[in-house]
Write an enzyme that holds these catalytic residues in place. Structure first.
Site, PDB file in Angstrom:
ATOM      1  N   CYS A  59       1.548  -2.348  -1.677  1.00 43.75           N
ATOM      2  CA  CYS A  59       1.522  -1.183  -0.836  1.00 43.75           C
ATOM      3  C   CYS A  59       1.164  -1.577   0.333  1.00 43.75           C
ATOM      4  CB  CYS A  59       0.423  -0.132  -1.246  1.00 43.75           C
ATOM      5  SG  CYS A  59      -1.235  -1.241  -1.255  1.00 43.75           S
ATOM      6  N   CYS A  78      -3.531  -3.671  -0.709  1.00 39.63           N
ATOM      7  CA  CYS A  78      -2.554  -3.341   0.417  1.00 39.63           C
ATOM      8  C   CYS A  78      -2.405  -4.480   1.444  1.00 39.63           C
ATOM      9  CB  CYS A  78      -2.673  -1.883   0.800  1.00 39.63           C
ATOM     10  SG  CYS A  78      -2.499  -0.857  -0.308  1.00 39.63           S
TER      11      CYS A  78
END
Length: 293
Positions: free
Chosen positions: A192, A111
Site C-alpha cells: 500500500c 505502507c
C-alpha cells in the site's frame, strides 16, 4: 453334500490367490513408481539438504528478529510446504497448491515500504540491509524462509526429491517458479502507499522484460485503491553502461503498462541514496570520485 463340501476349499484358495495377486500388483506398481521417480532427471539441483531443519530454524529466527509478526507455528508452516508438493508431479505444481502456505505465513506490510526489483537482486538487498527503510519479498516472513533454497516432491511417493528438481524454465508449473509467483502476488496485494521498484539501467534489453514477475505478477496484483504510486528507480551498474533511463523507449512503454493498470507512475534515474551506497562500496572508482554526497 459332497459337491458343496468340495467347493469350499476351492473358493478359499481362489480368494487367497486373488488377495496374493492384488498384493503383488500393488508391490509391482509401487516398484515401477519408484523406478519412474528415480529415473526422472530434471535440469535443476535436487532438494536442499536438511530442508526441514533450515525452514523451521529460519522460522524461529525470523520471529526473534521481528516480534511484531506474532507467534507462527513453525512446524505447521513446514507441513504446509510438504503438503503442497509431495506425491505430485514436480512439473504440475500450481500457485493454488501453495495457497494454504501463503495464508499461514501472511503478514502485514507497512505502507510506503514495499521495494520490488528486477535484475538488481544483489544491489537491492545490500541496500535494504544498509538502510532498513524498505522491505523486499525476501525480507518478508515467507520469502525469508525459502530464499535461496530448492525443493520438489516425487510423483508417486511422499517426501522430497533430493537428486534433481525442475529448473525455473524447465516446465510451466514447477515447484519453484509457482511458489515465487504465488508469494510475489501475495506481496503485491499486501502493498500500500508508494511502491518502489529498483530496475537495472545497464542490463541488455527492455528495462523490465515482458516475462518478468514484476510485469506478469506484481503489477497486475496491485490494488489501485491502496497503492498511491509506483515509483521506478533506474539504477546503472557503478561501472556499467547507461542503456536505459527514464526517457528510453522501453521505460516509456513500461509507464504505459503500469498506468494501464490504473496505477500512478513516476521514475527516477540513479536514485542518489543507492548511488551513495555503490560509491561507499567502491570509493576508488573514477565515477565515485566525482560524486559529492
Amino acid at each position: 453334500m459332497s459337491w458343496h463340501g468340495a467347493s469350499r476349499p476351492v473358493t478359499k484358495d481362489l480368494r487367497m490367490g486373488t488377495m496374493l495377486a492384488l498384493v503383488l500388483m500393488v508391490f509391482v506398481s509401487s516398484a515401477i513408481g519408484q523406478q519412474k521417480d528415480q529415473a526422472k532427471k530434471y535440469k535443476g539441483t535436487g532438494t536442499t539438504s536438511n530442508l526441514r531443519n533450515i525452514v523451521i530454524g529460519r522460522c524461529y529466527h525470523y520471529m526473534s528478529l521481528n516480534p511484531s509478526i506474532g507467534d507462527k507455528n513453525c512446524t505447521g508452516v513446514w507441513q504446509e510446504l510438504l503438503d503442497a508438493v509431495q506425491r505430485k508431479d514436480p512439473c504440475k505444481i500450481t500457485q493454488e497448491d501453495y495457497k494454504r502456505l501463503t495464508l499461514v505465513a501472511a503478514q502485514t506490510i507497512p505502507c510506503d515500504k514495499t521495494l520490488l526489483w528486477s535484475r538488481t537482486n544483489d544491489l537491492v538487498h545490500r541496500y535494504t540491509r544498509a538502510t532498513e527503510n524498505f522491505v523486499t519479498l525476501e525480507d518478508t516472513f515467507l520469502g525469508f524462509l525459502l530464499n535461496g533454497l530448492m525443493w520438489c516432491g516425487k510423483s508417486l511417493r511422499p517426501g522430497f526429491n533430493f537428486k534433481s528438481c525442475p529448473a525455473w524454465n524447465e516446465c510451466d508449473h514447477n515447484s519453484i517458479s509457482s511458489f515465487w509467483k504465488m508469494s510475489s502476488a501475495a506481496f503485491a496485494r499486501a502493498s500500500c502507499g508508494v511502491v518502489n521498484v529498483m530496475l537495472n539501467g545497464s542490463a541488455d534489453g527492455d528495462i523490465a522484460r515482458k516475462e518478468s514477475i514484476f510485469r506478469t505478477v506484481e503489477i497486475p496484483n496491485m490494488d489501485p485503491t491502496r497503492v498511491s504510486e509506483v515509483k521506478v528507480w533506474i539504477i546503472d551498474d557503478i561501472q556499467g553502461e547507461d542503456k536505459n533511463s527514464c526517457d528510453s523507449k522501453s521505460t516509456l512503454e513500461l509507464k504505459q503498462y503500469i498506468e494501464g493498470h490504473k496505477l500512478k507512475y513516476s521514475c527516477i534515474d540513479n536514485y542518489r541514496p543507492v548511488q551513495a551506497l555503490q560509491c561507499a562500496e567502491n570509493p576508488d572508482i573514477a565515477a565515485c570520485k566525482q560524486c559529492k554526497y
